[in-house]
Every structure is written in C-alpha cells, then in structure tokens.
Scaffold this motif. Structure first.
Motif, short mmCIF file in Angstrom:
data_model
loop_
_atom_site.label_atom_id
_atom_site.label_comp_id
_atom_site.label_asym_id
_atom_site.label_seq_id
_atom_site.Cartn_x
_atom_site.Cartn_y
_atom_site.Cartn_z
N HIS A 1 0.81 -1.22 0.00
CA HIS A 1 0.00 0.00 0.00
C HIS A 1 0.85 1.28 0.00
O HIS A 1 0.32 2.37 0.20
CB HIS A 1 -0.93 0.00 1.21
CG HIS A 1 -0.20 0.07 2.51
ND1 HIS A 1 0.40 -1.02 3.08
CD2 HIS A 1 0.06 1.11 3.33
CE1 HIS A 1 0.99 -0.66 4.20
NE2 HIS A 1 0.80 0.63 4.37
N GLU A 2 2.14 1.19 -0.24
CA GLU A 2 3.03 2.34 -0.15
C GLU A 2 2.67 3.45 -1.14
O GLU A 2 2.70 4.63 -0.81
CB GLU A 2 4.49 1.91 -0.35
CG GLU A 2 5.48 3.00 -0.06
CD GLU A 2 5.53 3.42 1.39
OE1 GLU A 2 5.83 4.59 1.65
OE2 GLU A 2 5.24 2.59 2.28
N GLN B 1 -0.27 5.21 0.21
CA GLN B 1 0.10 5.94 1.42
C GLN B 1 0.85 7.23 1.09
O GLN B 1 0.61 8.27 1.68
CB GLN B 1 0.95 5.08 2.34
CG GLN B 1 1.30 5.79 3.63
CD GLN B 1 1.97 4.87 4.62
OE1 GLN B 1 1.89 3.67 4.50
NE2 GLN B 1 2.62 5.45 5.60
N HIS C 1 -1.66 9.73 -0.02
CA HIS C 1 -2.61 10.07 1.04
C HIS C 1 -1.99 10.94 2.11
O HIS C 1 -2.65 11.80 2.69
CB HIS C 1 -3.19 8.79 1.65
CG HIS C 1 -4.05 9.02 2.84
ND1 HIS C 1 -5.24 9.71 2.77
CD2 HIS C 1 -3.88 8.68 4.13
CE1 HIS C 1 -5.76 9.76 3.99
NE2 HIS C 1 -4.96 9.16 4.83
N GLU C 2 -0.70 10.76 2.41
CA GLU C 2 -0.10 11.44 3.54
C GLU C 2 0.22 12.91 3.29
O GLU C 2 0.34 13.69 4.23
CB GLU C 2 1.17 10.72 3.98
CG GLU C 2 2.33 10.88 3.03
CD GLU C 2 3.51 10.01 3.39
OE1 GLU C 2 3.40 9.19 4.30
OE2 GLU C 2 4.54 10.16 2.73
#
Length: 100
Positions: free
Chosen positions: A40-41, A44, A47-48
């Motif tokens: 899921h990197e 992520q 998203h971050e």
C-alpha cells in the motif's frame, strides 16, 4: 526574535530535505523492486501529503494565534513536516533491500 532562529530553521529545512530525498529514493527503489516496501506504499505516499500539510498549517496557525513570532510559527510548521519525514525514513529504512 531570537537571532539564531533563522539558523535553526535552515538546519531543520536541510534535515527535512535530506530525509525526504531518502524516502523518495527508497520508494522509487521499491517501485523498481529493489527495496522492500509494503503493497500500500503508493497509496500511502499520495494520502499522507494533504494530511501533513494540514497538520503543518494548523501548527503554524496555533502558534500565530498564541501570539508567537513568525519564526516560531515556521518552526512549529516545520516540526510537523519533520515528524512525518522522520517517521517515513525510519519505517522504510527498517525494511531494507529486496534481493528476492
């Protein structure tokens, strides 16, 4: 205003820059199959960014509302960004190269 505050802000910006570049390098190596990254990197990392910007903006706004100077507001903002870069660097560094 503290005379050394600009020096501290500069060093903080440099640290964040180095950490961010290392994180980018590990993520790109992960996309190439050379570094062990979670599945899921990619999600992520997309998203971050807004979350980190919102937290940094909030920290700066609170510093200003408390009556702190501009350099203290910038430091508050950068410490939030630095918290994210440090966490990402530590998390990805532990995983290591993917030789399989």
């Amino acid at each position: 205003m503290d005379p050394l505050s600009l020096v501290r802000i500069g060093f903080e910006a440099a640290r964040i820059g180095v950490e961010a570049q290392a994180v980018i390098a590990m993520r790109l190596a992960g996309m190439a199959g050379l570094w062990d990254v979670p599945m899921h990197e990619t999600f992520q990392m997309l998203h971050e960014k807004p979350v980190a910007v919102a937290e940094a903006t909030e920290a700066a706004a609170w510093a200003i509302l408390k009556g702190h100077s501009a350099d203290r507001a910038i430091s508050a903002s950068m410490s939030e960004i630095g918290r994210h870069t440090s966490a990402n660097l530590a998390r990805l560094s532990r995983r290591g190269p993917s030789w399989a």
